[in-house]
Motif scaffolding. Sequence first.
Motif, PDB file in Angstrom:
ATOM      1  N   PHE A 136       0.845  -1.195   0.000  1.00 38.50           N
ATOM      2  CA  PHE A 136       0.000   0.000   0.000  1.00 38.50           C
ATOM      3  C   PHE A 136       0.881   1.246   0.000  1.00 38.50           C
ATOM      4  O   PHE A 136       2.052   1.216   0.413  1.00 38.50           O
ATOM      5  N   GLY A 168      -3.380   9.267   1.200  1.00 39.57           N
ATOM      6  CA  GLY A 168      -4.561   8.472   1.484  1.00 39.57           C
ATOM      7  C   GLY A 168      -4.482   7.679   2.778  1.00 39.57           C
ATOM      8  O   GLY A 168      -3.817   8.078   3.744  1.00 39.57           O
ATOM      9  N   PRO A 169      -5.147   6.507   2.813  1.00 37.70           N
ATOM     10  CA  PRO A 169      -5.189   5.709   4.048  1.00 37.70           C
ATOM     11  C   PRO A 169      -3.816   5.300   4.560  1.00 37.70           C
ATOM     12  O   PRO A 169      -3.598   5.221   5.768  1.00 37.70           O
ATOM     13  N   GLY A 170      -2.872   5.017   3.650  1.00 34.80           N
ATOM     14  CA  GLY A 170      -1.536   4.616   4.080  1.00 34.80           C
ATOM     15  C   GLY A 170      -0.829   5.705   4.857  1.00 34.80           C
ATOM     16  O   GLY A 170      -0.196   5.446   5.889  1.00 34.80           O
ATOM     17  N   LEU A 217      -2.314   8.144   6.464  1.00 35.65           N
ATOM     18  CA  LEU A 217      -3.040   8.297   7.721  1.00 35.65           C
ATOM     19  C   LEU A 217      -2.642   7.212   8.720  1.00 35.65           C
ATOM     20  O   LEU A 217      -2.445   7.493   9.919  1.00 35.65           O
ATOM     21  N   LEU A 218      -2.490   5.972   8.255  1.00 34.81           N
ATOM     22  CA  LEU A 218      -2.077   4.893   9.147  1.00 34.81           C
ATOM     23  C   LEU A 218      -0.678   5.142   9.691  1.00 34.81           C
ATOM     24  O   LEU A 218      -0.423   4.939  10.882  1.00 34.81           O
ATOM     25  N   LEU A 244      -9.486   1.462  10.384  1.00 35.03           N
ATOM     26  CA  LEU A 244      -8.842   2.016   9.200  1.00 35.03           C
ATOM     27  C   LEU A 244      -8.347   0.896   8.294  1.00 35.03           C
ATOM     28  O   LEU A 244      -8.538   0.939   7.069  1.00 35.03           O
ATOM     29  N   LEU A 245      -7.735  -0.117   8.883  1.00 32.01           N
ATOM     30  CA  LEU A 245      -7.273  -1.260   8.093  1.00 32.01           C
ATOM     31  C   LEU A 245      -8.442  -1.963   7.400  1.00 32.01           C
ATOM     32  O   LEU A 245      -8.380  -2.263   6.200  1.00 32.01           O
ATOM     33  N   GLU A 280     -11.582  -0.966   6.782  1.00 28.41           N
ATOM     34  CA  GLU A 280     -12.496  -0.202   5.938  1.00 28.41           C
ATOM     35  C   GLU A 280     -11.829   0.425   4.728  1.00 28.41           C
ATOM     36  O   GLU A 280     -12.531   0.783   3.765  1.00 28.41           O
ATOM     37  N   THR A 281     -10.500   0.571   4.717  1.00 30.53           N
ATOM     38  CA  THR A 281      -9.854   1.286   3.613  1.00 30.53           C
ATOM     39  C   THR A 281      -8.731   0.518   2.934  1.00 30.53           C
ATOM     40  O   THR A 281      -8.278   0.932   1.868  1.00 30.53           O
ATOM     41  N   PHE A 282      -8.258  -0.597   3.518  1.00 29.28           N
ATOM     42  CA  PHE A 282      -7.205  -1.393   2.895  1.00 29.28           C
ATOM     43  C   PHE A 282      -7.833  -2.643   2.275  1.00 29.28           C
ATOM     44  O   PHE A 282      -8.583  -3.353   2.950  1.00 29.28           O
ATOM     45  N   SER A 334     -13.547  -6.892   1.756  1.00 30.17           N
ATOM     46  CA  SER A 334     -13.776  -5.489   1.389  1.00 30.17           C
ATOM     47  C   SER A 334     -15.079  -5.301   0.620  1.00 30.17           C
ATOM     48  O   SER A 334     -15.858  -4.377   0.906  1.00 30.17           O
TER      49      SER A 334
END
Length: 334
Positions: free
Chosen positions: A164, A169-171, A173-174, A208-209, A211-213, A218
Amino acid sequence: MSVGSDAPLPYPAGQNSSFWETAYSGTDPDALSEILSTSASPIKAAAQANSSIAYRCNFVSAGDLTIADCAYDGAISLRREAPSSKVIIFLPVEGNAVFDAGQEPIHSVPGRGAILGAGRATGARLLGSRRHLGLFVDQARINGQLTHMFERTITGDAGFLPHFDLTAGPGLLLRQLVANLYRGLGGGGLLQESPLAISALCDAAIFLLLETFPHRYSNELALPAPAPAPRHVKWAIDFMHAHITEPISLNEIAMAAKVSIRTLQQGFRQFRNTTPIAYLHEIRMVAARRDLVESGAKQAVADVALRWGFTHLGRFAAEYKKRFGELPSQTLKR
């Protein structure tokens, strides 16, 4: 491959026993092997071509999440000798690493995160100077969250895609969330004074993992939520929880739910994707695991199994390992 450690951390940080912090450094590959190993999943570290190596590994833990900040110098090979029950997320800061996980190796470089599913990684190579943050999450914790979200039992590997983007994006944010958790917990950080804040941040990382990864569930998570379960299913579940240690029958559950056995079974198939007895078996298995985790080796596995209605110890151990990825005795020793 836990290039950070999924080992129980031996010294509590501060005065709160739910937080742990440890730090190691050295140049000995055998000592590094010990640091990275657990009793259930040993790791063998070696310096490639007998070159000199150095390492610094710091770990902080809150509940069932552990964060590592690890730096390595030199060419190091790592071999996992038994599967781990952790999902491991690597957030590289510097340098390259290659993980052996299935048919294709997983390359981990700055700007590109890597997710290793529980039990998948068998080895790793660290090339030159390397530093990363690592997030370690029990597969059982992820499955528990999915079970809650779907209202049915989820088992096995969630099947996250291994790569990722860490730059947006989500990465991104994580990475920021994990870094803030590490800073807030380490060195007597202020987060140690707020268990509620830590719980919320840990939950945020899990959601987060999920819902977005991208992962195996999914597409299903993206669908509209199903209709709420009818009252008789809820009454049956409430009855099961209220009598979880008692030898209740399917007929008794149906009577408590005020419906026929056939209607009860149809309701569980439609709204829980299981049967009433399988659902009762599952909540008893989860309760047994909670007892094993909390007992601190003060109880025997057989005593815990019998308390929750599992009279055949060998069958209990086999079903437990299938559900949680480890034997009851391994949970007891952690």
